[in-house]
Design a protein around this motif. Structure first.
Motif, short mmCIF file in Angstrom:
data_model
loop_
_atom_site.label_atom_id
_atom_site.label_comp_id
_atom_site.label_asym_id
_atom_site.label_seq_id
_atom_site.Cartn_x
_atom_site.Cartn_y
_atom_site.Cartn_z
N ILE A 1 5.95 14.73 -2.83
CA ILE A 1 5.61 16.01 -2.23
C ILE A 1 4.46 16.63 -3.03
CG2 ILE A 1 6.46 18.29 -1.55
CD1 ILE A 1 9.30 17.12 -1.66
N MET A 2 3.36 16.90 -2.35
CA MET A 2 2.17 17.42 -3.02
C MET A 2 1.68 18.68 -2.30
SD MET A 2 -1.52 15.53 -3.53
CE MET A 2 -0.79 14.13 -4.35
N VAL A 3 1.23 19.67 -3.07
CA VAL A 3 0.62 20.87 -2.48
C VAL A 3 -0.65 21.21 -3.26
CG1 VAL A 3 2.80 21.83 -1.65
CG2 VAL A 3 1.96 22.47 -3.92
N HIS A 4 -1.53 21.95 -2.63
CA HIS A 4 -2.78 22.37 -3.27
C HIS A 4 -3.28 23.63 -2.57
CE1 HIS A 4 -5.03 21.05 0.25
NE2 HIS A 4 -4.18 20.02 0.27
N ASN A 5 -4.33 24.21 -3.11
CA ASN A 5 -4.91 25.42 -2.51
C ASN A 5 -6.39 25.23 -2.20
OD1 ASN A 5 -5.89 25.42 -5.10
ND2 ASN A 5 -5.22 27.49 -5.61
N ALA A 6 -6.78 24.01 -1.79
CA ALA A 6 -8.18 23.70 -1.54
C ALA A 6 -8.81 24.60 -0.48
CB ALA A 6 -8.31 22.23 -1.12
N GLY A 7 -7.99 25.07 0.45
CA GLY A 7 -8.52 25.90 1.53
C GLY A 7 -9.08 27.23 1.07
N LEU B 1 0.82 -1.20 0.00
CA LEU B 1 0.00 0.00 0.00
C LEU B 1 0.86 1.26 0.00
CD1 LEU B 1 -2.64 -0.98 2.72
CD2 LEU B 1 -2.90 -1.11 0.24
N TRP B 2 0.34 2.31 -0.59
CA TRP B 2 0.92 3.64 -0.43
C TRP B 2 0.48 4.16 0.93
CZ3 TRP B 2 2.40 7.23 -4.80
CH2 TRP B 2 2.73 6.53 -5.95
N LEU B 3 1.15 5.23 1.38
CA LEU B 3 0.81 5.83 2.66
C LEU B 3 0.63 7.34 2.47
CD1 LEU B 3 0.43 5.05 5.67
CD2 LEU B 3 2.81 5.71 6.04
N VAL B 4 -0.52 7.86 2.88
CA VAL B 4 -0.81 9.29 2.78
C VAL B 4 -0.72 9.91 4.16
CG1 VAL B 4 -2.52 11.03 2.19
CG2 VAL B 4 -2.30 8.99 0.77
N ILE B 5 0.09 10.95 4.28
CA ILE B 5 0.28 11.63 5.57
C ILE B 5 0.18 13.14 5.36
CG2 ILE B 5 1.88 12.07 7.48
CD1 ILE B 5 3.10 9.36 7.03
N PHE B 6 -0.54 13.80 6.25
CA PHE B 6 -0.59 15.26 6.28
C PHE B 6 0.37 15.71 7.39
CE2 PHE B 6 -5.12 14.34 4.94
CZ PHE B 6 -4.89 14.62 3.60
N PRO B 7 1.61 16.05 7.05
CA PRO B 7 2.63 16.28 8.08
C PRO B 7 2.45 17.56 8.90
CG PRO B 7 3.51 16.81 5.91
CD PRO B 7 2.16 16.19 5.69
N GLU B 8 1.48 18.41 8.52
CA GLU B 8 1.20 19.59 9.33
C GLU B 8 0.40 19.23 10.57
OE1 GLU B 8 0.85 22.98 5.84
OE2 GLU B 8 -0.73 21.49 6.06
N ALA B 9 -0.08 17.97 10.61
CA ALA B 9 -0.78 17.42 11.79
C ALA B 9 -2.14 18.07 12.02
CB ALA B 9 0.08 17.54 13.04
N GLY B 10 -2.75 18.58 10.99
CA GLY B 10 -4.08 19.18 11.13
C GLY B 10 -4.38 20.09 9.95
N ARG B 11 -5.64 20.52 9.86
CA ARG B 11 -6.02 21.42 8.78
C ARG B 11 -5.52 22.83 9.08
NH1 ARG B 11 -12.30 19.94 8.10
NH2 ARG B 11 -12.05 19.72 10.34
N ILE B 12 -4.82 23.40 8.13
CA ILE B 12 -4.18 24.70 8.31
C ILE B 12 -4.69 25.67 7.25
CG2 ILE B 12 -1.98 25.94 8.42
CD1 ILE B 12 -2.33 23.88 10.64
N SER B 13 -5.01 26.87 7.64
CA SER B 13 -5.44 27.90 6.70
C SER B 13 -4.38 28.09 5.61
CB SER B 13 -5.64 29.24 7.43
OG SER B 13 -5.68 30.32 6.52
#
Length: 200
Positions: A132-138, A96-108
């Motif tokens: 390494i992935m980034v987005h601007n969903a917020g 399996l792949w592993l998805v991690i949000f390393p900021e440890a929470g939703r950040i503005s």
């Protein structure tokens, strides 16, 4: 994802999809809203997550999430890092792949916080690539707000770090480099995209 598009006019575009490795990897992404929890299912091969145990308490959703057998941790305890390491290695060994949000929470999208090194530790221990992935969903689906703004969320697969590129480097050095890259590209997306004044 279809409902977000049809009801709220919320679309997305992905850049760098061709960079995704052909082998199980650790995906490190910024976390700005609930949207990316849905989006990852679209582009990331069969994978598992590192999540907060509190999510299991959400009615209906929590039960469904638990059935997916993610790596659920209590961030308030000192054993959380050990759980991520042991659980992450096990998931990767299962293919399996592993998805991690390393900021440890939703950040503005307008804030920058240091990232946790746990994802890097798993990748280095398992000797697998780091995506390494980034987005601007917020900007369109703000954290903690039920209002959605129509527009096109931009997702960028910024880079892939392969095991041979981290030889001789410690976890902190690799983590710091990833943090700098994520912060730079995230800020570029925020500057580039302006959220619409219409609401859903």
């Amino acid at each position: 994802m279809a409902s977000a598009k049809w009801i709220c006019g919320l679309n997305y575009s992905v850049y760098g999809l061709e960079k995704l490795p052909k082998v199980p990897s650790v995906v490190l992404s910024n976390h700005q809203s609930f949207w990316e929890n849905l989006f990852m299912q679209v582009i990331i091969p069969k994978h598992s997550w590192v999540i907060k145990k509190e999510l299991f308490k959400i009615p209906f959703f929590g039960f469904s999430l638990k059935m997916l057998d993610p790596i659920a941790i209590d961030r308030k305890t000192s054993s959380s890092v050990k759980s991520i390491l042991e659980g992450g290695l096990k998931k990767i060994q299962q293919g399996l792949w592993l998805v991690i949000f390393p900021e440890a929470g939703r950040i503005s999208p307008y804030r920058t916080v240091k990232i946790k090194p746990s994802g890097v530790k798993v990748a280095l221990s398992a000797k697998v690539p780091i995506v390494i992935m980034v987005h601007n969903a917020g900007l369109y689906w703000p954290p903690g707000i039920s209002i959605k703004r129509p527009g096109t969320i931009e997702v960028r697969i910024v880079d892939v770090i392969y095991p041979e590129q981290t030889q001789g480097l410690d976890v902190r050095t690799v983590t710091d480099r990833i943090f700098e890259s994520m912060s730079y590209h995230k800020n570029l997306l925020v500057e580039k995209q302006e959220s619409s004044k219409k609401f859903c």
